[in-house]
Design an enzyme around this catalytic site. Structure first.
Site, short mmCIF file in Angstrom:
data_model
loop_
_atom_site.label_atom_id
_atom_site.label_comp_id
_atom_site.label_asym_id
_atom_site.label_seq_id
_atom_site.Cartn_x
_atom_site.Cartn_y
_atom_site.Cartn_z
N GLU A 1 -5.09 -5.32 10.68
CA GLU A 1 -4.15 -4.16 10.96
C GLU A 1 -4.26 -3.36 12.05
O GLU A 1 -5.24 -2.32 12.09
CB GLU A 1 -4.27 -3.45 9.57
N ASN B 1 0.67 -1.27 -0.08
CA ASN B 1 0.07 -0.15 -0.07
C ASN B 1 1.05 1.21 -0.14
O ASN B 1 1.56 1.68 1.11
CB ASN B 1 -0.59 -0.06 1.15
N TRP B 2 0.87 1.93 -1.13
CA TRP B 2 1.80 2.88 -1.29
C TRP B 2 1.38 4.16 -0.68
O TRP B 2 1.96 5.16 -0.46
CB TRP B 2 2.20 3.33 -2.68
N LYS B 3 0.07 4.06 -0.16
CA LYS B 3 -0.58 5.57 0.24
C LYS B 3 -0.25 6.52 -0.57
O LYS B 3 -0.32 6.64 -1.79
CB LYS B 3 -0.23 5.47 1.75
N GLY C 1 2.49 2.12 10.69
CA GLY C 1 3.53 3.28 10.44
C GLY C 1 4.27 3.45 11.76
O GLY C 1 4.71 4.70 11.74
N GLY D 1 2.67 -1.31 4.26
CA GLY D 1 2.84 0.25 4.10
C GLY D 1 4.17 0.64 3.53
O GLY D 1 4.72 0.56 2.54
N GLY D 2 4.76 1.31 4.52
CA GLY D 2 5.97 1.99 4.67
C GLY D 2 7.24 1.14 3.82
O GLY D 2 7.69 1.62 2.98
N HIS E 1 -9.52 1.01 5.15
CA HIS E 1 -8.13 1.20 5.69
C HIS E 1 -8.27 1.90 7.08
O HIS E 1 -8.95 3.05 7.00
CB HIS E 1 -7.17 1.60 4.77
N SER F 1 3.87 -2.48 10.21
CA SER F 1 5.03 -2.37 10.32
C SER F 1 5.75 -3.74 10.13
O SER F 1 6.51 -4.20 10.74
CB SER F 1 5.58 -1.99 11.78
N GLU G 1 -6.58 4.30 7.93
CA GLU G 1 -6.53 5.99 8.03
C GLU G 1 -7.72 6.45 7.22
O GLU G 1 -7.86 7.67 7.64
CB GLU G 1 -5.24 6.04 6.78
C1 PEP Z 1 -0.80 -0.06 6.19
O1 PEP Z 1 -0.88 1.02 5.55
O2 PEP Z 1 -1.64 -0.87 5.88
C2 PEP Z 1 0.57 -0.46 6.87
C3 PEP Z 1 0.46 -1.67 7.32
O3 PEP Z 1 1.45 0.33 6.97
P1 PEP Z 1 3.00 0.24 7.73
O4 PEP Z 1 3.40 -1.38 6.92
O5 PEP Z 1 3.72 1.31 7.21
O6 PEP Z 1 2.75 0.00 8.96
#
Ligand code: PEP
Length: 253
Positions: free
Chosen positions: A169, A9-11, A175, A236-237, A97, A215, A99
């Protein structure tokens, strides 16, 4: 039995050039396993979707949206329909999600409409669920996840629900650099599978993929994936760093 699945997920990150080069590098790095041993998807921002789909055209990596609107078309300025995502070449779409739940204030009812619309439009929704830190501390994790799943899947027939992937999640792990331990992830994933078996049946529960997100990195991917009910990772990141993401995918096979 359940093929592993890793989605990046590049957000709201990348630009046109980096989206293309990141997609190409990941595709090259996992060319020998993507599609065959593991399903891989990239979830870029809408505006770069077509570039990424082009860059991946000779690969076995799928593309997905980070969100979708539930109406099929019309006067909904700024929104994107499932049919548009499908037409652009998407396979998957994230629904709910954290966010979007917590920053954009999406409700379970809205997310349920998005999940249904995604399936109707021929997409495979990834329904994201997860508890806040204060909810975990108050021992409300199961209650929160149960509510999000029951409401998120409301009204879906057995046939339709088979299109859904669930992503657990924990919000406190997204994040933040804090990940759920493999045991914590397994506990919730097992609970989710039991819940799905109760809502539908054991066959649906056995088939449904449940991803962990929060993470996830190259150095924790294998231990998370070693849990019996962890079928993949939503990243994500770390999905923005090609080599790190490639390592995560390889560690998840
Ligand atoms: C996400 O945005 O779904 C996520 C899991 O982010 P991160 O891996 O950065 O925690």
């Amino acid at each position: 039995m359940r093929k592993p699945f890793v989605a990046g997920n590049w957000k709201m990150n990348t630009d046109s050039l980096t989206s293309i080069s990141l997609a190409r590098t990941v595709a090259e790095g996992v060319a020998d396993i993507a599609g065959e041993k593991i399903d891989v998807a990239l979830l870029p921002p809408f505006v770069y979707m077509c570039y990424v789909i082009g860059a991946l055209s000779t690969s076995h990596i799928a593309v997905g949206g980070q969100d979708v609107y539930f109406e099929p078309k019309g006067a909904f300025t700024g929104e994107i329909s499932a049919a548009m995502l499908k037409d652009a070449g998407c396979t998957y779409v994230l629904c709910g999600h954290s966010e979007r739940r917590h920053i954009i204030k999406e409700t379970d009812e809205l997310i349920n409409k998005k999940v249904s619309a995604a399936i109707l439009g021929g997409l495979l929704p990834i329904l994201c669920v997860g508890e806040l830190l204060e909810e975990r501390k108050a021992n409300k994790t199961d209650e929160v996840i149960k509510r999000q799943i029951e409401r998120g899947l409301a009204g879906l027939s057995e046939e339709k629900v088979l299109a859904v992937t669930i992503a657990y999640e924990p919000v406190w792990a997204i994040g933040t650099g804090l990940n759920a331990t493999p045991a914590q992830a397994q506990e919730v994933h097992g609970m989710i599978r039991g819940l799905v078996a109760g809502l539908y049946n054991g066959g649906v529960a056995d088939e449904m993929r449940i991803l962990y997100g929060g993470s996830a990195k190259a150095d924790n991917a294998a231990s998370l994936m070693g849990q019996s009910d962890v079928d993949g990772l939503l990243v994500g990141g770390a999905s923005l760093k090609a080599e790190e993401f490639i390592s995560i995918i390889k560690a998840s096979v």
